[in-house]
Design a protein around this motif. Structure first.
Motif, PDB file in Angstrom:
ATOM      1  N   PRO A   1       0.395  15.738  -2.460  1.00 28.80           N
ATOM      2  CA  PRO A   1       1.437  16.125  -3.431  1.00 28.80           C
ATOM      3  C   PRO A   1       2.330  14.926  -3.726  1.00 28.80           C
ATOM      4  CG  PRO A   1       1.301  17.688  -1.614  1.00 28.80           C
ATOM      5  CD  PRO A   1       0.470  16.506  -1.217  1.00 28.80           C
ATOM      6  N   GLN A   2       2.875  14.886  -4.942  1.00 33.04           N
ATOM      7  CA  GLN A   2       3.699  13.758  -5.335  1.00 33.04           C
ATOM      8  C   GLN A   2       4.921  13.612  -4.439  1.00 33.04           C
ATOM      9  OE1 GLN A   2       2.858  11.475  -7.831  1.00 33.04           O
ATOM     10  NE2 GLN A   2       0.944  12.581  -7.554  1.00 33.04           N
ATOM     11  N   ASP A   3       5.575  14.742  -4.066  1.00 34.45           N
ATOM     12  CA  ASP A   3       6.762  14.653  -3.228  1.00 34.45           C
ATOM     13  C   ASP A   3       6.410  14.153  -1.830  1.00 34.45           C
ATOM     14  OD1 ASP A   3       5.334  16.905  -2.648  1.00 34.45           O
ATOM     15  OD2 ASP A   3       7.074  18.157  -2.207  1.00 34.45           O
ATOM     16  N   HIS A   4       5.190  14.548  -1.328  1.00 36.88           N
ATOM     17  CA  HIS A   4       4.760  14.098  -0.002  1.00 36.88           C
ATOM     18  C   HIS A   4       4.470  12.601  -0.022  1.00 36.88           C
ATOM     19  CE1 HIS A   4       3.230  14.196   4.007  1.00 36.88           C
ATOM     20  NE2 HIS A   4       1.979  13.893   3.647  1.00 36.88           N
ATOM     21  N   THR A   5       3.913  12.123  -1.142  1.00 38.89           N
ATOM     22  CA  THR A   5       3.649  10.694  -1.282  1.00 38.89           C
ATOM     23  C   THR A   5       4.955   9.913  -1.255  1.00 38.89           C
ATOM     24  OG1 THR A   5       1.682  11.168  -2.619  1.00 38.89           O
ATOM     25  CG2 THR A   5       2.573   8.933  -2.748  1.00 38.89           C
ATOM     26  N   ALA A   6       5.978  10.459  -1.899  1.00 45.19           N
ATOM     27  CA  ALA A   6       7.276   9.800  -1.912  1.00 45.19           C
ATOM     28  C   ALA A   6       7.855   9.740  -0.510  1.00 45.19           C
ATOM     29  CB  ALA A   6       8.226  10.534  -2.850  1.00 45.19           C
TER      30      ALA A   6
ATOM     31  N   TYR B   1       0.817  -1.216   0.000  1.00 48.07           N
ATOM     32  CA  TYR B   1       0.000   0.000   0.000  1.00 48.07           C
ATOM     33  C   TYR B   1       0.848   1.262   0.000  1.00 48.07           C
ATOM     34  CZ  TYR B   1       0.855   0.677   5.016  1.00 48.07           C
ATOM     35  OH  TYR B   1       1.443   0.905   6.224  1.00 48.07           O
ATOM     36  N   LYS B   2       2.119   1.154   0.399  1.00 44.70           N
ATOM     37  CA  LYS B   2       3.011   2.311   0.408  1.00 44.70           C
ATOM     38  C   LYS B   2       3.341   2.795  -1.006  1.00 44.70           C
ATOM     39  CE  LYS B   2       3.818   2.820   4.884  1.00 44.70           C
ATOM     40  NZ  LYS B   2       3.458   4.071   5.591  1.00 44.70           N
ATOM     41  N   ASP B   3       3.130   1.921  -2.003  1.00 45.91           N
ATOM     42  CA  ASP B   3       3.446   2.281  -3.388  1.00 45.91           C
ATOM     43  C   ASP B   3       2.313   3.049  -4.064  1.00 45.91           C
ATOM     44  OD1 ASP B   3       5.875   1.019  -3.169  1.00 45.91           O
ATOM     45  OD2 ASP B   3       5.138  -0.903  -3.953  1.00 45.91           O
ATOM     46  N   MET B   4       1.183   3.196  -3.400  1.00 45.39           N
ATOM     47  CA  MET B   4       0.039   3.846  -4.026  1.00 45.39           C
ATOM     48  C   MET B   4       0.230   5.360  -4.071  1.00 45.39           C
ATOM     49  SD  MET B   4      -3.271   1.683  -2.698  1.00 45.39           S
ATOM     50  CE  MET B   4      -4.279   2.407  -3.992  1.00 45.39           C
ATOM     51  N   VAL B   5      -0.219   5.965  -5.159  1.00 43.35           N
ATOM     52  CA  VAL B   5      -0.168   7.416  -5.339  1.00 43.35           C
ATOM     53  C   VAL B   5      -1.569   7.961  -5.123  1.00 43.35           C
ATOM     54  CG1 VAL B   5       0.346   9.285  -6.937  1.00 43.35           C
ATOM     55  CG2 VAL B   5       1.735   7.198  -6.986  1.00 43.35           C
TER      56      VAL B   5
END
Length: 273
Positions: A246-251, A237-241
């Motif tokens: 924000p994309q950087d926060h997801t990373a 589940y950590k790989d989900m966007v």
């Protein structure tokens, strides 16, 4: 009487037209589905036609159709795509089909647990040899009479109906697959009778007539395992966007388990210590 059921069949075929154009709740991943399916798997399908809606209502289930996965067939293909499914449908009877036919539908994989390789081959062979049989419209009508909530007991309704046309050259989708598994004595939903003796209690299984099966029976059978391609391929589940992050926060969320945060800083950041 066969002419009457043929006329009913033509009417039912017209009801095969989609009732709506709604997309499945979750889109199928074609590669994941192909990679996950194995020979002997039962593929359940949530149809979108009006008659599919009726089957789902009467069976109180999501599934209105079933097909057996037999793997690539060398002698059958559509636009270069090999046929991998055996099914019985209203329009054509028992036919083979490519997997792409149901990629736009909601599907479920039901896998027979512990089925030996030899018996799996027999199940697939049995189904393949039935290609060309007609569709048993009377069986569908009988099932509807049996499942419809008439104000009589289920036992009386069972006695009041005939189990299909009795014509060995006609069959429906779930009956076809049930017969294939019955051929190797693999259980789906057998009738269990408990026999008491002085030494122990035994359970005696009795095969149900194949014409009584519906697609949902493979779903609720205790002998078939539900296989979900997303989980079978490995899910994190950590790989989900997520759209609301924000994309950087997801990373950062993905990397969080690997970063050491001092206890004081963690407390300031609101991270549990």
């Amino acid at each position: 009487m066969s002419w009457m059921f043929d006329n009913v069949g033509r009417l039912m075929a017209r009801l095969q037209k989609p009732a709506n154009r709604s997309e499945p709740f979750t889109q199928n991943d074609p590669k994941a589905l192909r990679d996950t399916l194995r020979r002997g798997d039962v593929l359940l399908v949530e149809g979108k036609s009006r008659i599919s809606g009726g089957i789902k209502y009467l069976t109180q289930s999501t599934w209105s159709h079933s097909a057996l996965y037999v793997g690539p067939m060398a002698s059958a293909a559509t636009e270069g795509e090999p046929h991998v499914l055996i099914e019985a449908n209203i329009d054509e009877g028992v036919v083979s089909a490519p997997l792409s036919k149901y990629l736009h539908c909601q599907t479920r994989i039901c896998r027979p647990v512990g089925l030996s390789q030899a018996d799996c081959e027999e199940v697939c062979r049995y189904a393949c040899e039935r290609i060309g049989l007609g569709y048993d419209f009377k069986n569908v009508i009988d099932q509807m009479r049996y499942l419809f909530p008439w104000p009589v007991t289920q036992r009386r309704r069972r006695r009041a109906i005939a189990l299909g046309s009795g014509d060995p050259s006609r069959i429906i989708c779930s009956s076809l697959i049930a017969q294939a598994f019955d051929a190797v004595r693999y259980p789906i939903l057998p009738k269990i009778t408990r026999v008491e003796s002085q030494t122990a209690q035994r359970e005696i299984a009795e095969i149900r007539h194949s014409s009584l099966y519906a697609p949902r029976d493979f779903d609720i059978s205790p002998y078939f395992m539900i296989v979900k391609p997303t989980l079978a391929r490995g899910f994190n589940y950590k790989d989900m966007v997520w759209a609301d992050l924000p994309q950087d926060h997801t990373a950062q969320l993905t990397l969080a388990p690997e970063i050491e945060v001092p206890i004081a800083e963690a407390a300031c950041a609101g991270v549990p210590g």
